[in-house]
Scaffold this active site. Structure first.
Site, PDB file in Angstrom:
ATOM      1  N   TYR A 252       0.870  -1.189   0.000  1.00 48.34           N
ATOM      2  CA  TYR A 252       0.000   0.000   0.000  1.00 48.34           C
ATOM      3  C   TYR A 252       0.897   1.225   0.000  1.00 48.34           C
ATOM      4  O   TYR A 252       1.628   1.469   0.965  1.00 48.34           O
ATOM      5  CB  TYR A 252      -0.890  -0.046   1.240  1.00 48.34           C
ATOM      6  CG  TYR A 252      -1.885   1.083   1.368  1.00 48.34           C
ATOM      7  CD1 TYR A 252      -2.776   1.370   0.345  1.00 48.34           C
ATOM      8  CD2 TYR A 252      -1.955   1.838   2.535  1.00 48.34           C
ATOM      9  CE1 TYR A 252      -3.713   2.391   0.478  1.00 48.34           C
ATOM     10  CE2 TYR A 252      -2.881   2.855   2.685  1.00 48.34           C
ATOM     11  CZ  TYR A 252      -3.756   3.122   1.647  1.00 48.34           C
ATOM     12  OH  TYR A 252      -4.676   4.129   1.780  1.00 48.34           O
TER      13      TYR A 252
ATOM     14  N   TYR B  97     -11.840  -3.984   7.032  1.00 47.26           N
ATOM     15  CA  TYR B  97     -10.535  -3.667   7.630  1.00 47.26           C
ATOM     16  C   TYR B  97     -10.661  -2.582   8.703  1.00 47.26           C
ATOM     17  O   TYR B  97     -10.234  -2.752   9.849  1.00 47.26           O
ATOM     18  CB  TYR B  97      -9.552  -3.210   6.544  1.00 47.26           C
ATOM     19  CG  TYR B  97      -8.231  -2.737   7.108  1.00 47.26           C
ATOM     20  CD1 TYR B  97      -7.228  -3.645   7.417  1.00 47.26           C
ATOM     21  CD2 TYR B  97      -8.012  -1.388   7.392  1.00 47.26           C
ATOM     22  CE1 TYR B  97      -6.034  -3.219   7.979  1.00 47.26           C
ATOM     23  CE2 TYR B  97      -6.828  -0.962   7.955  1.00 47.26           C
ATOM     24  CZ  TYR B  97      -5.831  -1.874   8.243  1.00 47.26           C
ATOM     25  OH  TYR B  97      -4.658  -1.455   8.810  1.00 47.26           O
ATOM     26  N   HIS B  98     -11.261  -1.443   8.336  1.00 42.73           N
ATOM     27  CA  HIS B  98     -11.330  -0.334   9.276  1.00 42.73           C
ATOM     28  C   HIS B  98     -12.346  -0.570  10.385  1.00 42.73           C
ATOM     29  O   HIS B  98     -12.318   0.126  11.411  1.00 42.73           O
ATOM     30  CB  HIS B  98     -11.635   0.971   8.537  1.00 42.73           C
ATOM     31  CG  HIS B  98     -10.434   1.533   7.847  1.00 42.73           C
ATOM     32  ND1 HIS B  98     -10.196   1.317   6.509  1.00 42.73           N
ATOM     33  CD2 HIS B  98      -9.391   2.264   8.304  1.00 42.73           C
ATOM     34  CE1 HIS B  98      -9.057   1.914   6.176  1.00 42.73           C
ATOM     35  NE2 HIS B  98      -8.559   2.495   7.236  1.00 42.73           N
TER      36      HIS B  98
ATOM     37  N   LYS C 262     -11.243  17.650  15.689  1.00 38.79           N
ATOM     38  CA  LYS C 262     -10.346  17.045  14.702  1.00 38.79           C
ATOM     39  C   LYS C 262     -10.189  18.022  13.527  1.00 38.79           C
ATOM     40  O   LYS C 262     -11.003  18.015  12.609  1.00 38.79           O
ATOM     41  CB  LYS C 262     -10.893  15.704  14.210  1.00 38.79           C
ATOM     42  CG  LYS C 262     -10.684  14.572  15.206  1.00 38.79           C
ATOM     43  CD  LYS C 262     -10.878  13.199  14.595  1.00 38.79           C
ATOM     44  CE  LYS C 262      -9.923  12.893  13.489  1.00 38.79           C
ATOM     45  NZ  LYS C 262      -8.494  12.854  13.922  1.00 38.79           N
TER      46      LYS C 262
ATOM     47  N   ASP D 151      -8.305  14.577   8.309  1.00 40.83           N
ATOM     48  CA  ASP D 151      -8.069  13.252   8.887  1.00 40.83           C
ATOM     49  C   ASP D 151      -9.359  12.685   9.469  1.00 40.83           C
ATOM     50  O   ASP D 151      -9.973  13.281  10.350  1.00 40.83           O
ATOM     51  CB  ASP D 151      -6.998  13.361   9.977  1.00 40.83           C
ATOM     52  CG  ASP D 151      -6.838  12.081  10.771  1.00 40.83           C
ATOM     53  OD1 ASP D 151      -6.956  10.998  10.166  1.00 40.83           O
ATOM     54  OD2 ASP D 151      -6.602  12.160  11.987  1.00 40.83           O
TER      55      ASP D 151
ATOM     56  N   HIS E 206      -9.505   9.518  10.828  1.00 40.50           N
ATOM     57  CA  HIS E 206      -9.234   8.492  11.842  1.00 40.50           C
ATOM     58  C   HIS E 206      -9.674   9.032  13.197  1.00 40.50           C
ATOM     59  O   HIS E 206      -8.934   9.758  13.866  1.00 40.50           O
ATOM     60  CB  HIS E 206      -7.742   8.142  11.870  1.00 40.50           C
ATOM     61  CG  HIS E 206      -7.302   7.318  10.717  1.00 40.50           C
ATOM     62  ND1 HIS E 206      -6.618   7.832   9.649  1.00 40.50           N
ATOM     63  CD2 HIS E 206      -7.463   5.993  10.455  1.00 40.50           C
ATOM     64  CE1 HIS E 206      -6.353   6.872   8.781  1.00 40.50           C
ATOM     65  NE2 HIS E 206      -6.857   5.747   9.238  1.00 40.50           N
TER      66      HIS E 206
END
Length: 659
Positions: A20, A174-175, A533, A537, A539
């Site tokens: 990746y 995945y996340h 935030k 981003d 996350h």
């Protein structure tokens, strides 16, 4: 040699070996790709920067500080052309990790392939194109769920007709695991997403062709450190997908029911402390998705040992790629059938996982499916992640080098560069200059006409892919394409999963709650903690857990989620009367964004202490402190209760409460 020892005559083909990758500029990323291919990588996996993922051009105000940081910036056809220069796309298998702007990036890819003279019908690869996990965990969504689902279906319908070897969607669990999902939740939430997409697609194609479209849906999963459980999870995925395809959709051909997936092993468990230990973690996690032939990944990409510190260098990525190559070409793994068939321990665990996933799926179905259950799923993920963090804090979950066996020798791997690659800040202005030149050189009338056609297609509910490809060829930019989608469908702010309601989760928090009460009495009202935030981003796991714990400790929290400008954060601090501000950035853009926040605070005359968390190198920590930041935290600061007491100390008008 006995018969049972003799290997199979035919050796299985190895999985696609990917890394990746993408950073800085299209030119720099192209050089990285060609280098990795020369080292034996067999497929490409493209990482895009946050402005590209969220549909902004590199010169947009929200892109400030984010250009080229977590991936490659692609603002137009020229960037995509440069990215794949001297890489024949007809011969390549390319995975593009892109979701909200997936129709657009695939359109650019197809346009470049046509320029290369490729037969588009022979293109192979995958576009992730899963907005559900963006709402739940990663945060790079643009539009509301319903029109987003329509665009996912647009890509799938177009590929089925025009690019039949392309996987139009990677259902991405995945996340979900990165956000704290249990194995049962990962199974159920991912499968519910796939069901919502297939239900949307079913009326679009003739009934006899639907099984072929089902067969092109792939998955992208996570494999954590509990590799027996993770391997059983993959076998459960295989069984449950086969069951859904047969029972819900009547797909008779077993090939079309095959669970096809790629994997990146867990990044959540990579540690900043003793980062060399991550090499072993990555290897063990790879076993979960390669050992069982029945549930073996079709493509594997591994993080680098130092990703908890920052952006990996080419050598770090090579080391992870060599791990795959040794497993595939030096061991005898691919010479045998499935090693676990008939194993009673494995069979029992697989059935247990399937039972839990079916129960959760039935629950989601009763709510009306995945889209209707977004708020519920987000809340469950935040709660599961809180349980995970609590178990590490209490020592119930051992993390070597973090909460046990912490004594360590200095790592010789770190080197003078700090063990990571840092993107040159000049990259952003360089990218913006090329973007401005592109706008000047293109045919303005052709762009205007292409955007009008795109808007008409989106507004009329037509498939947006043909108009998007035409727009790509006309010179439309990423921000212009996404601007049309925003204008037609509106924007969306996903759930945070963090309720402001008074919490009953107070175990082990009595001392902190008492300190919060004392400081609140001094302040004359409940201690107000604002979590923000800034930047693009998405996350949000760390910010959510800080807000969640602060609420449990009795603070009055304000958390509005992701993608806020510094000015919006300052306005919220003024409106809420915040006593302490906590900011979270994991994209590497902390220096410019925090500088702007601190400048705006001073300009407004606000004396509010600011704490910052993220993947922050030591030299950047000193920079942030010089701006006036009161506290800086990195992933090694995993004890949330210590952070809670820091908040109390910063808020205390007479700093004695935390002594």
């Amino acid at each position: 040699m006995t018969q049972t020892d003799r290997p199979q005559a035919a050796k299985d083909r190895p999985w696609l070996i990917r890394t990746y990758a993408g950073h800085s500029t299209a030119k720099a990323s192209n050089a990285l790709y060609r280098g990795n291919l020369a080292k034996g990588q067999t497929g490409l996996s493209v990482a895009f920067d946050l402005p590209t993922q969220t549909g902004y051009d590199s010169d947009h105000v929200l892109a400030r500080g984010e250009v080229g940081k977590v991936g490659v910036p692609i603002s137009h056809l020229g960037d995509m052309r440069t990215l794949f220069d001297d890489i024949p796309l007809e011969q390549m298998n390319t995975s593009m990790t892109i979701n909200a702007t997936a129709p657009w990036l695939l359109s650019l890819y197809i346009a470049v392939a046509e320029e290369q003279g490729a037969d588009v019908s022979k293109l192979q690869g995958t576009v992730q194109n899963d907005l559900m996990k963006e709402y739940l965990s990663r945060g790079t969504y643009i539009c509301p769920p319903k029109p987003s689902l329509g665009m996912i279906a647009d890509v799938a319908e177009y590929c089925y007709k025009e690019v039949p070897k392309w996987n139009p969607m990677n259902v991405c669990s995945y996340h979900l695991q990165e956000a704290g999902a249990t194995p049962e939740q990962e199974l159920a939430f991912a499968l519910a997403t796939a069901i919502s997409v297939l239900d949307e697609l079913r009326p679009r194609v003739p009934a006899e062709d639907f099984p072929v479209l089902v067969g092109r849906i792939s998955f992208f999963v996570n494999a954590g450190i509990r590799f027996v459980t993770e391997m059983c999870k993959m076998r459960a995925f295989v069984d449950l997908w086969d069951e859904i395809c047969m029972e819900r959709y009547g797909v008779e051909d077993p090939k079309m029911r095959r669970f096809r997936y790629g994997v990146q092993v867990n990044s959540l468990g990579l540690t900043e402390q003793q980062p060399e230990n991550n090499v072993y973690r990555i290897l063990i996690e790879m076993l979960a998705v390669t050992l069982s032939k029945k549930a073996r990944a079709r493509a594997v990409q591994l993080p680098a040992w130092n990703e908890a510190l920052g952006l990996p260098r080419p050598w770090d990525q090579q080391w992870s790629m060599r791990m795959q190559q040794i497993m595939a070409f030096e061991t005898d793994l691919l010479e045998y059938g499935d090693l676990f068939d008939g194993n009673p321990v494995v069979d029992s665990k697989v059935e247990e996982l399937k039972e839990g996933a079916r129960a959760e799926l039935a629950n989601l179905e009763a709510m009306g499916g995945a889209i209707a259950a977004i708020d519920y799923m987000k809340g469950r993920l935040v709660e599961s992640n809180a349980d995970r963090v609590n178990a590490i804090e209490r020592g119930e979950t051992v993390v070597v080098g973090v909460n046990k066996y912490t004594a360590s020798e200095p790592s010789p791997l770190m080197g003078e560069d700090g063990g990571i690659m840092v993107v040159d800040p000049a990259v952003e202005q360089d990218q913006i200059a090329r973007l401005e030149d592109w706008r000047v050189q293109r045919d303005g009338e052709a762009v205007k006409a292409a955007l009008a056609d795109l808007r008409a297609a989106a507004a009329d509910g037509k498939n947006v892919m043909p108009a998007s490809i035409a727009a790509a060829k006309a010179g439309v930019t990423t921000g212009e394409w996404a601007g049309v989608m925003r204008a037609v469908h509106g924007e969306y702010r996903g759930p945070t999963g963090v309720s402001g309601a008074v919490s009953n989760k107070t175990e082990g928090l009595d001392d902190i709650r008492e300190a919060v009460d004392l400081v609140s009495d001094k302040l004359g009202r409940r201690l107000k903690f604002l979590v923000g935030k800034p930047g693009l981003d998405g996350h949000s796991n760390g910010a959510e857990q800080i807000a969640f714990r602060a609420r449990d400790c009795g603070m009055d929290i304000a958390y509005e989620g992701i993608r806020l400008t510094p000015s919006e954060i300052i306005e919220a601090a003024k409106a809420d009367g915040a006593h302490v501000i906590g900011l979270s950035i994991l994209s590497g853009s902390h220096v410019p964004l925090i500088r702007e926040v601190m400048d705006r605070l001073r300009a407004e005359g606000l004396d509010v202490p600011v704490m910052v968390g993220g993947i922050i190198p030591d030299e950047d920590r000193a920079t942030l402190l010089s701006y006036g930041v009161a506290r800086v935290y990195t992933p090694k600061d995993f004890e949330l209760n210590r952070i809670m007491m820091d908040i109390v100390a910063l808020a205390d008008p007479e700093p004695i409460a935390a002594e």
